[in-house]
Design an enzyme around this catalytic site. Structure first.
Site, PDB file in Angstrom:
ATOM      1  CB  THR A 143      -0.918  -0.595   1.264  1.00  0.00           C
ATOM      2  OG1 THR A 143      -1.450   1.389   1.134  1.00  0.00           O
ATOM      3  CG2 THR A 143      -0.144  -0.389   2.591  1.00  0.00           C
ATOM      4  CG  ASP A 144      -1.350   5.533  -1.234  1.00  0.00           C
ATOM      5  OD1 ASP A 144      -1.586   4.338   0.484  1.00  0.00           O
ATOM      6  OD2 ASP A 144      -1.472   6.015  -1.453  1.00  0.00           O
ATOM      7  CD  GLU A 145      -3.045   3.526   4.116  1.00  0.00           C
ATOM      8  OE1 GLU A 145      -3.622   3.568   5.269  1.00  0.00           O
ATOM      9  OE2 GLU A 145      -3.784   3.107   3.201  1.00  0.00           O
ATOM     10  CE1 TYR A 168      -3.123  -2.182   5.379  1.00  0.00           C
ATOM     11  CE2 TYR A 168      -3.158  -0.639   5.166  1.00  0.00           C
ATOM     12  CZ  TYR A 168      -3.327  -1.841   4.941  1.00  0.00           C
ATOM     13  OH  TYR A 168      -3.484  -2.198   3.974  1.00  0.00           O
ATOM     14  CE  LYS A 172       0.082  -4.766   3.121  1.00  0.00           C
ATOM     15  NZ  LYS A 172      -0.376  -6.170   2.562  1.00  0.00           N
TER      16      LYS A 172
HETATM   17  P1  NAD Z   1      -9.604  -7.469   2.123  1.00  0.00           P
HETATM   18  O1  NAD Z   1     -10.047  -7.097   3.564  1.00  0.00           O
HETATM   19  O2  NAD Z   1     -11.009  -7.048   1.396  1.00  0.00           O
HETATM   20  O3  NAD Z   1      -9.453  -9.108   2.048  1.00  0.00           O
HETATM   21  C1  NAD Z   1      -8.143  -9.842   2.761  1.00  0.00           C
HETATM   22  C2  NAD Z   1      -8.484 -11.188   1.765  1.00  0.00           C
HETATM   23  O4  NAD Z   1      -6.968 -11.842   3.047  1.00  0.00           O
HETATM   24  C3  NAD Z   1      -9.705 -11.738   3.195  1.00  0.00           C
HETATM   25  O5  NAD Z   1     -10.566 -12.292   2.010  1.00  0.00           O
HETATM   26  C4  NAD Z   1      -9.118 -12.126   4.135  1.00  0.00           C
HETATM   27  O6  NAD Z   1      -9.924 -13.984   4.234  1.00  0.00           O
HETATM   28  C5  NAD Z   1      -7.974 -12.769   3.615  1.00  0.00           C
HETATM   29  N1  NAD Z   1      -7.360 -13.452   5.313  1.00  0.00           N
HETATM   30  C6  NAD Z   1      -6.532 -12.349   6.273  1.00  0.00           C
HETATM   31  N2  NAD Z   1      -6.137 -13.356   6.646  1.00  0.00           N
HETATM   32  C7  NAD Z   1      -5.703 -14.073   6.079  1.00  0.00           C
HETATM   33  C8  NAD Z   1      -5.320 -15.180   6.667  1.00  0.00           C
HETATM   34  N3  NAD Z   1      -4.401 -15.014   8.299  1.00  0.00           N
HETATM   35  N4  NAD Z   1      -4.441 -16.452   5.917  1.00  0.00           N
HETATM   36  C9  NAD Z   1      -5.497 -16.074   4.876  1.00  0.00           C
HETATM   37  N5  NAD Z   1      -6.291 -15.563   4.593  1.00  0.00           N
HETATM   38  C10 NAD Z   1      -6.664 -14.255   5.103  1.00  0.00           C
HETATM   39  O7  NAD Z   1      -8.330  -6.441   1.632  1.00  0.00           O
HETATM   40  P2  NAD Z   1      -8.452  -5.741   0.241  1.00  0.00           P
HETATM   41  O8  NAD Z   1      -8.777  -4.826   0.420  1.00  0.00           O
HETATM   42  O9  NAD Z   1      -8.297  -7.142  -0.862  1.00  0.00           O
HETATM   43  O10 NAD Z   1      -6.749  -5.737   0.312  1.00  0.00           O
HETATM   44  C11 NAD Z   1      -5.866  -6.911  -0.550  1.00  0.00           C
HETATM   45  C12 NAD Z   1      -4.657  -6.179  -0.015  1.00  0.00           C
HETATM   46  O11 NAD Z   1      -4.444  -5.064  -0.940  1.00  0.00           O
HETATM   47  C13 NAD Z   1      -4.340  -6.201   1.336  1.00  0.00           C
HETATM   48  O12 NAD Z   1      -2.856  -6.930   0.715  1.00  0.00           O
HETATM   49  C14 NAD Z   1      -3.807  -4.765   1.535  1.00  0.00           C
HETATM   50  O13 NAD Z   1      -2.992  -4.507   2.258  1.00  0.00           O
HETATM   51  C15 NAD Z   1      -3.482  -4.290   0.464  1.00  0.00           C
HETATM   52  N6  NAD Z   1      -4.115  -3.504  -0.989  1.00  0.00           N
HETATM   53  C16 NAD Z   1      -5.597  -3.026  -0.629  1.00  0.00           C
HETATM   54  C17 NAD Z   1      -5.788  -1.272  -0.265  1.00  0.00           C
HETATM   55  C18 NAD Z   1      -7.496  -1.361  -0.760  1.00  0.00           C
HETATM   56  O14 NAD Z   1      -7.525   0.416  -0.883  1.00  0.00           O
HETATM   57  N7  NAD Z   1      -8.018  -2.157  -0.266  1.00  0.00           N
HETATM   58  C19 NAD Z   1      -5.202  -0.521  -1.543  1.00  0.00           C
HETATM   59  C20 NAD Z   1      -3.848  -0.785  -1.585  1.00  0.00           C
HETATM   60  C21 NAD Z   1      -2.685  -2.262  -1.274  1.00  0.00           C
HETATM   61  P1  TYD Z   2     -10.653   4.131   4.417  1.00  0.00           P
HETATM   62  O1  TYD Z   2     -11.799   3.617   3.346  1.00  0.00           O
HETATM   63  O2  TYD Z   2     -10.579   4.013   6.075  1.00  0.00           O
HETATM   64  O3  TYD Z   2      -9.097   4.014   4.030  1.00  0.00           O
HETATM   65  P2  TYD Z   2      -7.652   4.125   4.333  1.00  0.00           P
HETATM   66  O4  TYD Z   2      -7.751   4.576   5.328  1.00  0.00           O
HETATM   67  O5  TYD Z   2      -6.979   2.863   3.924  1.00  0.00           O
HETATM   68  O6  TYD Z   2      -7.432   5.762   3.217  1.00  0.00           O
HETATM   69  O7  TYD Z   2     -10.762   4.929   4.817  1.00  0.00           O
HETATM   70  C1  TYD Z   2     -10.681   6.495   2.986  1.00  0.00           C
HETATM   71  C2  TYD Z   2     -10.800   7.775   4.199  1.00  0.00           C
HETATM   72  O8  TYD Z   2     -12.024   7.995   4.569  1.00  0.00           O
HETATM   73  C3  TYD Z   2     -10.015   7.943   5.229  1.00  0.00           C
HETATM   74  O9  TYD Z   2      -9.443   9.671   5.117  1.00  0.00           O
HETATM   75  C4  TYD Z   2     -10.739   8.007   6.189  1.00  0.00           C
HETATM   76  C5  TYD Z   2     -11.860   8.394   5.941  1.00  0.00           C
HETATM   77  N1  TYD Z   2     -12.742   7.537   6.430  1.00  0.00           N
HETATM   78  C6  TYD Z   2     -14.388   9.112   6.899  1.00  0.00           C
HETATM   79  O10 TYD Z   2     -14.114   9.940   6.876  1.00  0.00           O
HETATM   80  N2  TYD Z   2     -15.505   8.079   7.622  1.00  0.00           N
HETATM   81  C7  TYD Z   2     -15.249   6.628   7.197  1.00  0.00           C
HETATM   82  O11 TYD Z   2     -16.572   6.573   8.374  1.00  0.00           O
HETATM   83  C8  TYD Z   2     -14.756   6.127   6.821  1.00  0.00           C
HETATM   84  C9  TYD Z   2     -14.769   4.553   7.075  1.00  0.00           C
HETATM   85  C10 TYD Z   2     -13.555   7.112   6.324  1.00  0.00           C
END
Ligand code: NAD
Ligand code: TYD
Length: 363
Positions: A143-145, A168, A172
């Site tokens: 992630t960019d975070e 988190y 990561k």
């Molecule tokens: P998500 O929370 O929707 O899904 C995570 C999945 O991993 C779930 O299916 C869960 O059951 C599985 N999981 C969790 N713990 C596990 C374990 N111990 N063993 C096996 N499976 C397990 O997450 P997402 O949003 O799809 O994110 C996927 C990846 O992308 C993550 O690594 C996250 O850090 C990264 N990422 C997400 C975003 C975003 O905006 N959602 C952005 C950048 C990077």
């Molecule tokens: P989120 O979807 O949790 O992603 P991330 O924290 O990984 O960027 O949140 C996106 C942005 O929205 C973040 O600045 C937090 C804000 N946010 C709210 O203002 N209200 C909410 O209920 C949630 C879930 C997030």
């Protein structure tokens, strides 16, 4: 170009992973191999998100394995059973707010789980003489975070120093460092991608966009953290996954790639966009929805701005975004409007019954 035959996808029942598997099996003509999806089915993982894939490709090109990435004997057995040559590692605890309330699960899955996968890959992918195979790849989804928080200007590049602020993002960051260490120390072929905020179908409704859409439909308050002026860079999930595919095929070993939407929005401005779309599609009065916006206590350590410089993946691998924000938001709202049963089941954990019915021998 790499030839990938047996891809172990971790976390394939989650938001980005299930979209990745669907695109790979249904729309990616230059992938003809198999996908093995290892997922522990936490609250965020729903195998029902792939029921169409299971019907079309189950036990031919798609295999679901219910289990934990920290389970060393299980993961080793899967590497051998399916002759895994590629890992695409999505599995993680992924929600910042949950990491603030309960950081331990983030350390276990994101740090120890990644370590377990890396260590197994390095042992199994050795040639008989002890050298590392060069026809394998461990791709780590990050992630960019990890880069921390930006002020009003500037962008994260691949050389920006890590400065994670939440449990988190620090978990990561730790996993990214482990991946990098396995490349430098053991010669494990790895790539890493650091992506900005994704949105699209099948996202668990605790993240900003699906939470807000559903709260609007249900007439609930729209909780905006702090002053609503935090900025995120949004990317449609399929565009993230097309970048991952480009990296899998042609990414340089040991390289990191930033992926982003070049699409920065203040949270409050994004919310107004979403309100306009939901109102237009449902007939619910936009003014009425706006009246439900509620400014709430800020998230502790809330990063102010994320913005990605993704020129490396564009220039080196020819990737670009293909879905405009307007089109992506419309598709996303349409999806949540027509998938209320999926929403009900993932919220309540009801899909576990579906799992029992369909995977009774294995679960
Ligand atoms: P998500 O929370 O929707 O899904 C995570 C999945 O991993 C779930 O299916 C869960 O059951 C599985 N999981 C969790 N713990 C596990 C374990 N111990 N063993 C096996 N499976 C397990 O997450 P997402 O949003 O799809 O994110 C996927 C990846 O992308 C993550 O690594 C996250 O850090 C990264 N990422 C997400 C975003 C975003 O905006 N959602 C952005 C950048 C990077
Ligand atoms: P989120 O979807 O949790 O992603 P991330 O924290 O990984 O960027 O949140 C996106 C942005 O929205 C973040 O600045 C937090 C804000 N946010 C709210 O203002 N209200 C909410 O209920 C949630 C879930 C997030």
């Amino acid at each position: 170009m790499r030839s990938l035959k047996n891809i172990l996808v971790t976390g394939g029942c989650g938001f980005i992973g299930c979209n990745f598997i669907r695109v790979m099996l249904k729309k990616t003509s230059d992938f003809t191999g198999r996908i093995i999806n290892l997922d522990a089915l936490t609250y965020a993982g729903n195998p029902e998100s792939l029921s169409d894939i299971e019907s079309e490709f189950g036990n031919t090109r798609y295999f679901f394995e219910h289990g934990d990435i920290c389970d060393r004997p299980l993961v080793e057995s899967l590497f051998r059973k399916y002759n895994i040559d590629t890992v695409v590692h999505f599995a993680a605890e992924s929600h910042v707010d949950r990491s603030i309330h309960g950081p331990e699960a983030f350390i276990v899955t994101n740090v120890m789980g990644t370590f377990t996968l890396l260590d197994i890959a390095r042992n199994i992918w050795k040639n008989s003489g002890g050298t590392m195979r060069d026809d394998v790849l461990f791709h780590h989804i990050s992630t960019d975070e990890v880069y921390g928080s930006l002020g009003e200007s500037g962008y994260f590049t691949e050389t920006t120093a890590y400065d994670p602020r939440s449990p988190y993002s620090s978990s990561k960051a730790s996993s990214d460092h482990l991946v990098s260490a396995y490349y430098h120390t053991y010669g494990l072929p790895v790539t890493i991608s650091n992506c900005s905020n994704n949105y699209g179908p099948y996202q668990f409704p605790e993240k900003l966009i699906p939470l807000m859409i559903l709260n609007m439909l249900e007439g609930k308050p729209l909780p905006v953290y702090g002053d609503g002026k935090n900025i995120r860079d949004w990317l449609y999930v399929e565009d993230h996954n097309s970048a991952v595919w480009a990296i899998l095929k042609n990414g340089r070993n040991g390289e990191r790639y930033n992926i982003g939407g070049e699409n920065e929005w203040e949270n409050i401005a994004l919310l107004y966009e979403l309100i306009a779309i939901v109102s237009k599609k449902t007939g619910i009065d936009a003014e009425k929805i706006r009246g439900t916006i509620t400014f709430v206590r800020d998230r502790p350590g809330h990063d102010r701005r994320y913005a990605i410089d993704c020129s490396r993946v564009k220039c080196d691998l020819g990737w670009k975004q293909s879905v405009s924000f307007e089109a992506g938001l419309n598709k996303t709202v349409d999806w949540y409007l027509s998938n209320s049963e999926w929403v009900d089941r993932i919220r309540s954990g009801e899909y576990k019954k579906w799992v029992e019915k369909n995977y009774s021998q294995r679960v």
